[in-house]
Design an enzyme around this catalytic site. Structure first.
Site, PDB file in Angstrom:
ATOM      1  N   THR A 136     -64.625 -62.317  24.736  1.00  0.00           N
ATOM      2  CA  THR A 136     -64.477 -63.141  25.529  1.00  0.00           C
ATOM      3  C   THR A 136     -65.469 -64.285  25.222  1.00  0.00           C
ATOM      4  O   THR A 136     -66.043 -64.248  23.420  1.00  0.00           O
ATOM      5  CB  THR A 136     -65.999 -61.779  26.754  1.00  0.00           C
ATOM      6  OG1 THR A 136     -66.669 -63.033  26.916  1.00  0.00           O
ATOM      7  CG2 THR A 136     -66.779 -61.067  25.375  1.00  0.00           C
ATOM      8  N   ASP A 137     -66.013 -65.164  25.728  1.00  0.00           N
ATOM      9  CA  ASP A 137     -66.823 -66.085  24.963  1.00  0.00           C
ATOM     10  C   ASP A 137     -67.973 -65.365  24.758  1.00  0.00           C
ATOM     11  O   ASP A 137     -69.363 -65.923  24.073  1.00  0.00           O
ATOM     12  CB  ASP A 137     -66.655 -67.140  25.614  1.00  0.00           C
ATOM     13  CG  ASP A 137     -67.328 -66.790  27.136  1.00  0.00           C
ATOM     14  OD1 ASP A 137     -67.499 -66.342  27.929  1.00  0.00           O
ATOM     15  OD2 ASP A 137     -66.927 -68.303  28.116  1.00  0.00           O
ATOM     16  N   GLU A 138     -68.834 -64.406  25.360  1.00  0.00           N
ATOM     17  CA  GLU A 138     -69.722 -63.892  25.431  1.00  0.00           C
ATOM     18  C   GLU A 138     -70.411 -63.673  24.582  1.00  0.00           C
ATOM     19  O   GLU A 138     -71.630 -63.036  24.432  1.00  0.00           O
ATOM     20  CB  GLU A 138     -70.582 -62.607  26.811  1.00  0.00           C
ATOM     21  CG  GLU A 138     -70.162 -63.272  28.083  1.00  0.00           C
ATOM     22  CD  GLU A 138     -70.162 -62.590  29.586  1.00  0.00           C
ATOM     23  OE1 GLU A 138     -71.231 -61.693  29.376  1.00  0.00           O
ATOM     24  OE2 GLU A 138     -69.419 -62.643  30.510  1.00  0.00           O
ATOM     25  N   TYR A 162     -72.476 -55.016  27.149  1.00  0.00           N
ATOM     26  CA  TYR A 162     -71.344 -55.189  27.540  1.00  0.00           C
ATOM     27  C   TYR A 162     -70.889 -56.594  26.473  1.00  0.00           C
ATOM     28  O   TYR A 162     -70.021 -56.582  25.331  1.00  0.00           O
ATOM     29  CB  TYR A 162     -70.730 -56.174  28.554  1.00  0.00           C
ATOM     30  CG  TYR A 162     -69.550 -57.697  28.943  1.00  0.00           C
ATOM     31  CD1 TYR A 162     -68.559 -56.612  28.533  1.00  0.00           C
ATOM     32  CD2 TYR A 162     -69.348 -58.474  29.013  1.00  0.00           C
ATOM     33  CE1 TYR A 162     -67.760 -57.320  28.560  1.00  0.00           C
ATOM     34  CE2 TYR A 162     -68.150 -59.541  28.800  1.00  0.00           C
ATOM     35  CZ  TYR A 162     -66.758 -58.628  28.579  1.00  0.00           C
ATOM     36  OH  TYR A 162     -65.829 -59.399  28.776  1.00  0.00           O
ATOM     37  N   LYS A 166     -68.059 -56.319  22.929  1.00  0.00           N
ATOM     38  CA  LYS A 166     -66.594 -56.835  22.787  1.00  0.00           C
ATOM     39  C   LYS A 166     -67.505 -57.522  21.272  1.00  0.00           C
ATOM     40  O   LYS A 166     -66.280 -57.524  20.802  1.00  0.00           O
ATOM     41  CB  LYS A 166     -67.331 -57.896  23.733  1.00  0.00           C
ATOM     42  CG  LYS A 166     -66.364 -56.732  25.379  1.00  0.00           C
ATOM     43  CD  LYS A 166     -65.120 -56.620  25.104  1.00  0.00           C
ATOM     44  CE  LYS A 166     -64.196 -57.782  24.261  1.00  0.00           C
ATOM     45  NZ  LYS A 166     -62.495 -56.886  24.457  1.00  0.00           N
TER      46      LYS A 166
END
Length: 359
Positions: A136-138, A162, A166
């Site tokens: 993810t870009d997060e 989260y 990741k």
């Protein structure tokens, strides 16, 4: 026949990827789908392909090393596409341990099992084996509102349990590539939307609530910005990275569709009004009066935006679906699959929803 092992294939992005791959390759490939069927995993997402001879479903947790090892031992796996993950920020804030367990330990199990199956006595690997870790870009943290983008070289700065989990799983994959020369790639993608998305996420939540005349919860001032990508475009990117990407590389996958959350809601409401027939009683329910501002999410990142320059230049992938067209296609899908929505929003979802948004 090339064999794909897809983890989390009953989830939103995973199921769309499986549909895309069978649509493209038909009987040229075989897909084994491993999914634990937690709340967001739904076999109804795959009902149209469940009887295919070249499709196998295995109910298993990716943290179950014995079962995952057996899948590799009993099948000559050529490609791993690793989607399986806990993925909702709000849930990670309430219960972070589950995210560490699935996203970190589960990824370690997948890497170890693939390495054991593919590694040769001299430390090299069987030909044409590839592992793709979907992220993810997060993991990159938050951007300023007035510009800048995430690149593959952007330092990691996760803010939620989260995104931290990741980021940890990404680092494990990087470590295996560096230490063992393990044949893998990582993709970091912006927010996806489209068919089969569980309605805890913004777009299906707003569509579902608006059609029922329920409040539309908006965190904070609603001006948090996300980059949106239609899920089929993401599926195509994953396939192209596995076939054309350079091993050991990370590729950012972005939609060039930056929108504030409140802007998304206005677009959905306008599109629903356009698409609903004049005599449809739901048309009268769809109203901006439903918008309800709620307390902001803890540690809420202000803006995400991905620069997909590398994947475009090296592989030739670009997003194909403009946002308003993607929203129309998504709404049309929900119109045609009302039973699916009713089934996934019963029971446990209702309890979660009321606890999370307090509306």
């Amino acid at each position: 026949m090339r064999t794909y092992l897809v983890t989390g294939g009953a989830g939103f992005i995973g199921s769309n990827y499986i549909h895309y791959m069978f649509g493209k390759y038909d009987n040229e490939i075989r897909i084994i789908n491993v999914d634990a069927l937690t709340y967001a995993g739904n076999l109804e997402n795959l009902k149209s392909i469940e009887d295919r001879e070249n499709y196998t479903f295995i109910k298993a947790d990716i943290c179950d090393k014995d079962t995952i090892s057996r899948v590799f031992q009993e099948n000559d796996i050529d490609r791993v596409v690793h989607f399986a993950a806990e993925s909702h920020v709000d849930r990670s804030i309430v219960n972070p341990e589950v995210f560490v367990q699935t996203n970190v330990l589960g990824t370690a199990v997948m890497l170890n099992c693939a390495k054991a199956a593919w590694e040769l006595p001299d430390g090299s690997y069987k030909a044409d084996k590839r592992f793709l870790h979907v992220s993810t870009d997060e993991v990159y943290g938050s951007l300023e509102e007035d510009g800048g983008y995430f690149y593959e070289t952007t330092p990691y700065a996760p803010h939620s349990p989260y995104s931290a989990s990741k980021a940890s799983s990404d680092m494990l994959v990087k470590a295996y590539m560096d230490t063992y020369h393990f044949p893998a790639n990582i993709t970091n993608c912006s927010n996806n939307y489209g068919p089969y998305q569980f309605p805890e996420k913004l777009i299906p939540l707003i569509i579902n609530n608006a059609l029922q005349g329920k409040k539309l919860p908006v965190y904070g001032d609603g001006k948090n910005v996300r980059d949106w990508l239609y899920v089929e475009d993401h599926a195509k990117a994953i396939d192209m990275v596995q076939e054309k990407g350079r091993l050991f590389e990370t590729y950012n996958v972005g939609g060039h569709n930056e929108k504030q959350n409140i802007e998304i809601i206005h677009i959905i409401l306008e599109t629903l009004q356009e698409m609903l027939a004049e005599d449809d009683p739901r048309k009268a329910l769809v109203s901006e009066d439903l918008i309800t501002y709620v307390e902001d999410r803890k540690g809420h990142d202000r803006r995400y935006a991905i620069a997909p320059d590398k994947i475009r230049e090296e592989i030739g992938w670009e997003p194909e679906t403009m946002f308003k067209e993607g929203i129309r296609r998504t709404i049309q899908w929900f119109f045609e699959h009302e039973d699916w929505m009713k089934n996934v929003t019963s029971g446990d979802y209702q309890k979660y929803y009321s606890e999370m948004y307090k509306v």
